[in-house]
Design a protein around this motif. Sequence first.
Motif, short mmCIF file in Angstrom:
data_model
loop_
_atom_site.label_atom_id
_atom_site.label_comp_id
_atom_site.label_asym_id
_atom_site.label_seq_id
_atom_site.Cartn_x
_atom_site.Cartn_y
_atom_site.Cartn_z
N ILE A 267 0.84 -1.20 0.00
CA ILE A 267 0.00 0.00 0.00
C ILE A 267 0.88 1.25 0.00
CG2 ILE A 267 -1.68 1.34 1.32
CD1 ILE A 267 -2.96 -1.29 2.21
N ARG A 268 1.91 1.26 0.84
CA ARG A 268 2.83 2.40 0.88
C ARG A 268 3.49 2.60 -0.48
NH1 ARG A 268 3.15 6.73 2.98
NH2 ARG A 268 2.99 5.92 5.10
N TYR A 269 3.86 1.52 -1.12
CA TYR A 269 4.51 1.58 -2.43
C TYR A 269 3.61 2.28 -3.44
CZ TYR A 269 7.69 -0.37 -6.03
OH TYR A 269 8.62 -0.55 -7.03
N ALA A 270 2.31 1.93 -3.42
CA ALA A 270 1.36 2.56 -4.35
C ALA A 270 1.10 4.02 -3.99
CB ALA A 270 0.04 1.77 -4.35
N VAL A 271 0.96 4.31 -2.70
CA VAL A 271 0.71 5.70 -2.27
C VAL A 271 1.87 6.60 -2.70
CG1 VAL A 271 0.55 7.20 -0.24
CG2 VAL A 271 -0.84 5.12 -0.37
N GLU A 304 -6.86 9.20 3.03
CA GLU A 304 -6.90 9.18 4.49
C GLU A 304 -7.06 7.74 4.99
OE1 GLU A 304 -9.48 11.16 8.19
OE2 GLU A 304 -10.18 11.38 6.13
N LYS A 305 -7.90 6.98 4.31
CA LYS A 305 -8.13 5.57 4.67
C LYS A 305 -6.85 4.75 4.48
CE LYS A 305 -10.23 2.87 1.76
NZ LYS A 305 -11.24 2.21 0.90
N LEU A 306 -6.16 4.98 3.37
CA LEU A 306 -4.92 4.23 3.10
C LEU A 306 -3.86 4.57 4.15
CD1 LEU A 306 -4.70 4.52 -0.80
CD2 LEU A 306 -5.61 2.62 0.57
N ASN A 307 -3.74 5.82 4.48
CA ASN A 307 -2.76 6.22 5.49
C ASN A 307 -3.14 5.73 6.88
OD1 ASN A 307 -0.55 7.71 4.20
ND2 ASN A 307 -2.18 9.06 3.48
N PHE A 308 -4.45 5.64 7.14
CA PHE A 308 -4.91 5.10 8.42
C PHE A 308 -4.45 3.65 8.59
CE2 PHE A 308 -8.08 2.82 10.97
CZ PHE A 308 -8.07 3.58 12.14
#
Length: 481
Positions: A267-271, A304-308
Amino acid sequence: MRHSKVKDLLSSEKTNYEVTVKGWVRTFRNNQFIALNDGSTIHNLQCVVDFENTPEATLKRINTGTAVALTGKLVESQGAGQKYEIQVAQLEILGDCDAEKFPMQPKKHSLEFLRENAHLRVRTNAFGAIMRVRSVLAHAVHTYFQDRGFVYVNTPIITGADAEGAGEMFQVTSLPLDNLPKNEEGNIDYKKDFFGKHTNLTVSGQLEGETFAMALGQIYTFGPTFRAENSNTSRHLAEFWMIEPEVAFNDLIDNMDLAEDFIKFVIRYAVDRCGDDLKFLEGRLLDEEKQKPQAERSEMALLEKLNFVLNNDFKRVSYTEAIDILRDSTPNKKKKFQYLIEEWGADLQSEHERFLVEKHFKCPVILFDYPAKIKAFYMRLNDNTEPGRETVRAMDILFPGIGEIVGGSQREERYDVLVEKMKAIGIDEEELWWYLDTRRFGSAVHSGFGLGFERLVLFVTGMTNIRDVIPFPRTPQNAEF
């Protein structure tokens, strides 16, 4: 002719040099302004045509969808809305597009309409963004495992084994269906089939992956899997991609740690790499949710959801504790659940999983130690469990909006226990003789999990139907394209 990508030109640090760019026309305004997209970015590049010196017949051929090659000078834009533009000196039409018949007009289309035109829907902003994010997530999967010394294994797509024991598999045969050979008992004679036995498309590479983990230590698969489940929900596909690591000497705790770390990494990689696409998809989701009642809207915007998820530990809860929470919950007491939770041993449904994640804990949840009777035969039986309440070292990761995104377990490494479990549910030992060999020759504690890639893409893109995050969805009564 060598040409530049729109993405590179839009991030260029110099101007006033000649470039050639190729792509598809998104819009053409005032016989002068082409919004060009080549798929490298969600953003279009404005290209200004010298319409006074361009033949009218050529201008009439420039429509939404037309493929063109444009050569000219990259300059700072005089108009608002874009940093750079191309002053076109040479225009070549590579492929005409009939404006009357082209389905992807520059307007909002329903997702149902776009599914019917899956071969063209990727030319829209939304699907271009989704597929670029999907591509980056796939790269992230390999990056994570390769950087940590995992071996990538290609497990069979055609198999004689049913890893899930569910029986919902697509049969593979070369036998003539209008004249099937029969044996003396009157049954189909699979010895005359191509492989000499009954075979299917795989539902999982796990069993074969385990054999490699018991030699190479840590492996992963990433390939297509198939379920002949007659399900038309927004969360199911008949053909989808699965990521399945298997690690020797890992127990259930190690398995949970690996799964959480892996999910956060991808997820971090995509963000970090898909900022423009994710911002666009976030805006798309906000527009879509404006049509819903307030109670049905997401509490968080997409990023916001992804970072949460990235910034919070996943809550680890036993199945027994979860059942107690669900049984005492308001929707269960008020009979709002479609499937009421009445006793220990119930198989949790999506509504229960989402309640735990979205309403009760309000964060991703890892459920573990499930009843043995509702889980697969290969899961490690817990020691010292009550008779009638036997549990296995299983774990599921539950995500908001998705429900189960990962299913895994510590595997049953004890030969005698595994044989008894197979007998109890009618799995032929001879069919899985090779799998049992891993328990006979140097067996050890080992664990693994499966993550449905499309469910991951669904979560990261904020889409709500799994058919919209795979290029060409395969579902009941639908194998178009």
